[in-house]
Design an enzyme around this catalytic site. Structure first.
Site, short mmCIF file in Angstrom:
data_model
loop_
_atom_site.label_atom_id
_atom_site.label_comp_id
_atom_site.label_asym_id
_atom_site.label_seq_id
_atom_site.Cartn_x
_atom_site.Cartn_y
_atom_site.Cartn_z
N GLY A 126 0.94 -1.00 0.15
CA GLY A 126 0.00 0.03 0.17
C GLY A 126 0.73 1.28 0.01
O GLY A 126 0.48 2.23 -0.86
N THR B 178 5.48 -7.23 3.31
CA THR B 178 5.11 -8.49 3.91
C THR B 178 5.01 -9.21 2.40
O THR B 178 5.39 -10.17 2.22
CB THR B 178 3.62 -8.50 4.49
OG1 THR B 178 3.83 -7.83 5.75
CG2 THR B 178 3.35 -9.94 4.82
N TYR C 171 11.73 -2.59 -6.52
CA TYR C 171 10.88 -1.60 -5.82
C TYR C 171 11.54 -0.59 -5.32
O TYR C 171 10.98 0.72 -5.32
CB TYR C 171 10.42 -2.28 -4.36
CG TYR C 171 9.02 -3.01 -4.49
CD1 TYR C 171 8.87 -4.42 -5.29
CD2 TYR C 171 7.82 -2.55 -3.76
CE1 TYR C 171 7.80 -4.98 -5.52
CE2 TYR C 171 6.59 -3.24 -4.22
CZ TYR C 171 6.62 -4.53 -4.75
OH TYR C 171 5.44 -5.05 -4.82
N ILE D 242 -3.45 -18.88 5.72
CA ILE D 242 -1.62 -18.98 5.97
C ILE D 242 -1.34 -20.51 6.35
O ILE D 242 -0.58 -20.95 5.90
CB ILE D 242 -1.29 -17.81 6.83
CG1 ILE D 242 -1.59 -16.68 5.85
CG2 ILE D 242 0.16 -18.12 6.86
CD1 ILE D 242 -0.96 -15.22 6.64
N GLU E 88 -2.25 -23.20 3.56
CA GLU E 88 -1.19 -23.08 2.55
C GLU E 88 0.10 -23.63 3.04
O GLU E 88 0.60 -24.59 2.47
CB GLU E 88 -0.98 -21.62 2.19
CG GLU E 88 -2.24 -21.06 1.33
CD GLU E 88 -2.05 -19.56 0.97
OE1 GLU E 88 -2.73 -19.39 0.22
OE2 GLU E 88 -1.36 -19.14 1.67
N ASP F 49 -3.21 -3.39 5.62
CA ASP F 49 -3.44 -4.45 6.59
C ASP F 49 -3.59 -3.72 7.77
O ASP F 49 -4.17 -4.05 8.85
CB ASP F 49 -2.44 -5.26 6.62
CG ASP F 49 -2.42 -6.23 5.61
OD1 ASP F 49 -3.26 -6.34 4.62
OD2 ASP F 49 -1.83 -7.20 5.81
N HIS G 298 -13.50 -26.31 -24.53
CA HIS G 298 -13.49 -27.80 -24.18
C HIS G 298 -12.33 -28.33 -24.78
O HIS G 298 -11.74 -28.10 -25.95
CB HIS G 298 -14.59 -28.75 -25.09
CG HIS G 298 -14.58 -30.05 -24.84
ND1 HIS G 298 -15.08 -30.50 -23.53
CD2 HIS G 298 -14.17 -30.97 -25.54
CE1 HIS G 298 -14.83 -31.98 -23.81
NE2 HIS G 298 -14.39 -32.19 -24.75
P1 FAD Z 1 2.93 -4.48 4.42
O1 FAD Z 1 3.10 -5.39 3.02
O2 FAD Z 1 2.92 -5.38 5.66
O3 FAD Z 1 3.94 -3.65 4.57
C1 FAD Z 1 4.19 -2.89 5.89
C2 FAD Z 1 5.56 -2.22 5.74
O4 FAD Z 1 5.71 -1.39 6.80
C3 FAD Z 1 6.61 -3.45 6.30
O5 FAD Z 1 7.62 -3.49 5.44
C4 FAD Z 1 7.27 -2.90 7.58
O6 FAD Z 1 8.48 -3.35 7.65
C5 FAD Z 1 6.90 -1.46 7.69
N1 FAD Z 1 6.84 -0.92 8.94
C6 FAD Z 1 6.15 -1.26 9.94
N2 FAD Z 1 6.17 -0.29 10.94
C7 FAD Z 1 7.04 0.69 10.37
C8 FAD Z 1 7.47 1.77 11.08
N3 FAD Z 1 7.07 2.27 12.10
N4 FAD Z 1 8.56 2.48 10.33
C9 FAD Z 1 8.72 2.02 8.98
N5 FAD Z 1 8.27 1.14 8.45
C10 FAD Z 1 7.41 0.34 9.08
N6 FAD Z 1 -2.20 -11.38 0.14
C11 FAD Z 1 -2.62 -11.70 -1.11
O7 FAD Z 1 -3.34 -10.94 -1.83
N7 FAD Z 1 -2.25 -12.79 -1.64
C12 FAD Z 1 -1.61 -13.99 -1.12
O8 FAD Z 1 -1.27 -15.07 -1.62
C13 FAD Z 1 -1.18 -13.48 0.09
N8 FAD Z 1 -0.39 -14.31 0.65
C14 FAD Z 1 0.18 -14.05 1.96
C15 FAD Z 1 0.87 -15.00 2.58
C16 FAD Z 1 1.52 -14.81 3.90
C17 FAD Z 1 2.48 -15.76 4.64
C18 FAD Z 1 1.16 -13.46 4.55
C19 FAD Z 1 1.65 -13.20 6.04
C20 FAD Z 1 0.46 -12.50 4.07
C21 FAD Z 1 -0.24 -12.70 2.71
N9 FAD Z 1 -1.00 -11.89 2.07
C22 FAD Z 1 -1.46 -12.26 0.85
C23 FAD Z 1 -1.30 -10.53 2.75
C24 FAD Z 1 -0.49 -9.49 2.14
O9 FAD Z 1 0.96 -10.00 1.98
C25 FAD Z 1 -0.82 -8.14 2.80
O10 FAD Z 1 -2.09 -7.99 2.71
C26 FAD Z 1 -0.07 -6.94 2.12
O11 FAD Z 1 0.97 -7.21 2.10
C27 FAD Z 1 -0.35 -5.79 3.05
O12 FAD Z 1 0.33 -4.49 2.43
P2 FAD Z 1 0.40 -3.37 3.40
O13 FAD Z 1 1.23 -2.40 2.57
O14 FAD Z 1 -0.96 -3.17 4.25
O15 FAD Z 1 1.52 -3.87 4.48
#
Ligand code: FAD
Length: 452
Positions: free
Chosen positions: A15, A42, A99, A179, A182, A303, A435
């Site tokens: 995000g 993540t 990235y 999770i 899987e 998330d 088919h």
């Molecule tokens: P994140 O990707 O978690 O990124 C948050 C980032 O913020 C992290 O890098 C963290 O280090 C950083 N951070 C946190 N606090 C701070 C701070 N104070 N200062 C600086 N940096 C900070 N989703 C799917 O759609 N398909 C899938 O197949 C799928 N498989 C998954 C399998 C596993 C094992 C897991 C755990 C999750 C899976 N997901 C899947 C879910 C998906 O990974 C998350 O929904 C997605 O990554 C959320 O993105 P985000 O940007 O909200 O947070």
């Protein structure tokens, strides 16, 4: 007041990175982003991507057996985890670099540091530096939740699986969510003896009941000792790994114990409440339909808001935020009809309402079939695929589609387009079958198996 940046993003995951790139690259905003760990978050580093690569790796044992049935002189040696892991590590390094270069190309300033919120317009970096911004975006994601007693016993979480130096001979997986399921299938495919305990009545809570039963049955048939209605009573360390006593009285030693018992939003110690941002019961950031928090200059996506915790949703929310705030193009994210896949073996793809939820909303007709897919039937495998449509009895609209079959994730993506457009059962029926493919069953379901 002059700010250092137009936007400061905390968190370089799905995000945060999307929001930063769109705000800076497309809308010309001056943007900074702080990431405390590895860029990509993540999904890229310890979620979707490495997991899917492990799904591929784990599929070859069955694939080789199938190849033999198709006449190939193929035999599997052992699975070389260190060899796979070093390729996996290299791939994650490559993706992290992609990235980083994407952010640099968009002109985003990156701080490799933890950041916390000081007030409505100020962020403090772990380096001690304070930075001001007109807007702050919280995109800090979530982390695995492990009950205290298990954490004290040193159990693993999904984060640790990707970093294992060697595969254990046996593993206990605790949890019944996607999770947990899987990883049970992945490790089983890699030749690890897998036991899975889930305290609820059936795995994959919240999904369609018939599909949940179907997946559970196949997991058991594949050799996973899946025990529902059963939890860990105690776990202690022994030389060979962990001794676990289950609530059903059974006791065993496992090489490793993995807890996949849910995730919590990363808001601890972020300074949000002191700044006036409201948090919910699970610690999630409370936002409105524009992803705006109780403090007008602070937004949150992904998330950390605990809406629908999937990568494409976090990306949508980040993109919509950037368009709304910096592109003068207000966009709300539609959280209805989000398709998703569970990468069990067989795979499970789903979109829309479960049969249970649809029934609660009004009269429905259910069209479903199970069959042996041609490819595995030829190889003598007992697998059965499930295809299911839940249809509103009055409007005839397809409310939900649930597929358990190889490549179900690929199929559900396309079914989601039709269902999102409001397709009726008759629209499906009018579509000529392809088919011979598994998905043709979706357009040849003639009679309802149930109606209510
Ligand atoms: P994140 O990707 O978690 O990124 C948050 C980032 O913020 C992290 O890098 C963290 O280090 C950083 N951070 C946190 N606090 C701070 C701070 N104070 N200062 C600086 N940096 C900070 N989703 C799917 O759609 N398909 C899938 O197949 C799928 N498989 C998954 C399998 C596993 C094992 C897991 C755990 C999750 C899976 N997901 C899947 C879910 C998906 O990974 C998350 O929904 C997605 O990554 C959320 O993105 P985000 O940007 O909200 O947070």
């Amino acid at each position: 007041m002059a700010f250092d940046y137009d936007l400061f993003v905390i968190g370089g995951g799905s995000g945060g990175v999307r929001a930063a790139r769109i705000a800076a690259g497309e809308h010309g905003a001056k943007v900074a982003l702080a990431e405390q760990d590895r860029m990509g978050g993540t999904c890229v580093i310890r979620g979707c991507v490495p997991k899917k690569l492990m799904v591929f790796a784990s599929s070859f044992r069955d694939g080789l057996a199938e190849a033999r049935a198709y006449g190939w002189d193929a035999s599997a040696g052992g699975f070389d985890w260190p060899a796979f892991r070093s390729r996996l590590d290299a791939e994650l390094d490559r993706l992290e670099a992609v990235y980083r270069s994407g952010l640099a190309a968009a002109g985003v300033t990156v701080f490799d540091a933890r950041a916390t919120v000081e007030d409505a317009h100020c962020v403090r970096l772990a380096t001690g530096r304070s930075v001001t911004a007109r807007h702050i975006l919280i995109a800090t994601g979530g982390r695995p939740f492990v009950p205290e007693a298990a954490a004290r016993a040193g159990v693993l979480t999904s984060n640790d699986i990707f970093r294992l130096p060697a595969l254990p001979r046996s593993v206990l997986i605790v949890g019944g969510g996607f999770i947990a399921c899987e990883f049970a299938c992945i490790l089983n495919g890699m030749g690890v003896k897998v036991t899975q305990l889930y305290r609820g009545g059936q795995i994959l809570r919240g999904f369609d009941n018939e599909a949940r039963d179907h997946v559970a049955e196949h997991m058991r048939a594949a050799g996973i000792d899946l025990r529902t209605g059963c939890d860990v009573a105690s776990v202690g360390t022994v030389e060979a790994g962990a001794r676990v006593v289950a609530t059903d009285g059974q006791e065993a030693v496992f090489g490793k114990v993995v807890y996949a018992t849910g995730r919590v939003p990363n808001t601890e110690g972020l300074g949000l409440e002191a700044a006036g941002v409201k948090l919910g019961q699970r610690g999630e950031v409370v936002v409105d339909e524009w992803s705006q928090t109780a403090v007008p200059s602070i937004y949150a996506v992904g998330d950390v808001t605990d809406r629908i915790n999937l990568t494409p949703v976090a990306i949508r929310e980040g993109h919509a935020f950037a368009d709304t705030v910096f592109g003068a193009r207000p966009v709300k994210v539609d959280h209805g009809l989000v398709p998703t896949a569970v990468f069990t073996r067989p795979e499970f793809g789903t979109v829309g309402l479960t049969e249970e939820d649809a029934r609660a909303a009004g009269p429905v007709e259910v069209y479903a079939t199970t069959f042996r897919p041609m490819r595995s039937a030829f190889a003598g495998r007992p697998d059965r695929a499930l295809m299911k449509l839940v249809v509103a009895a009055d409007t005839r609209r397809v409310l939900g589609c649930h597929i358990v079959a190889p490549e179900a994730g690929e199929m559900i993506q396309l079914a989601a387009v039709a269902i999102g457009m409001g397709a009726t059962k008759e629209d499906f029926d009018r579509t000529v079958a392809v088919h011979p493919v598994m998905a043709e069953e979706l357009v040849t379901l003639r009679k309802p198996v149930r109606s209510a």
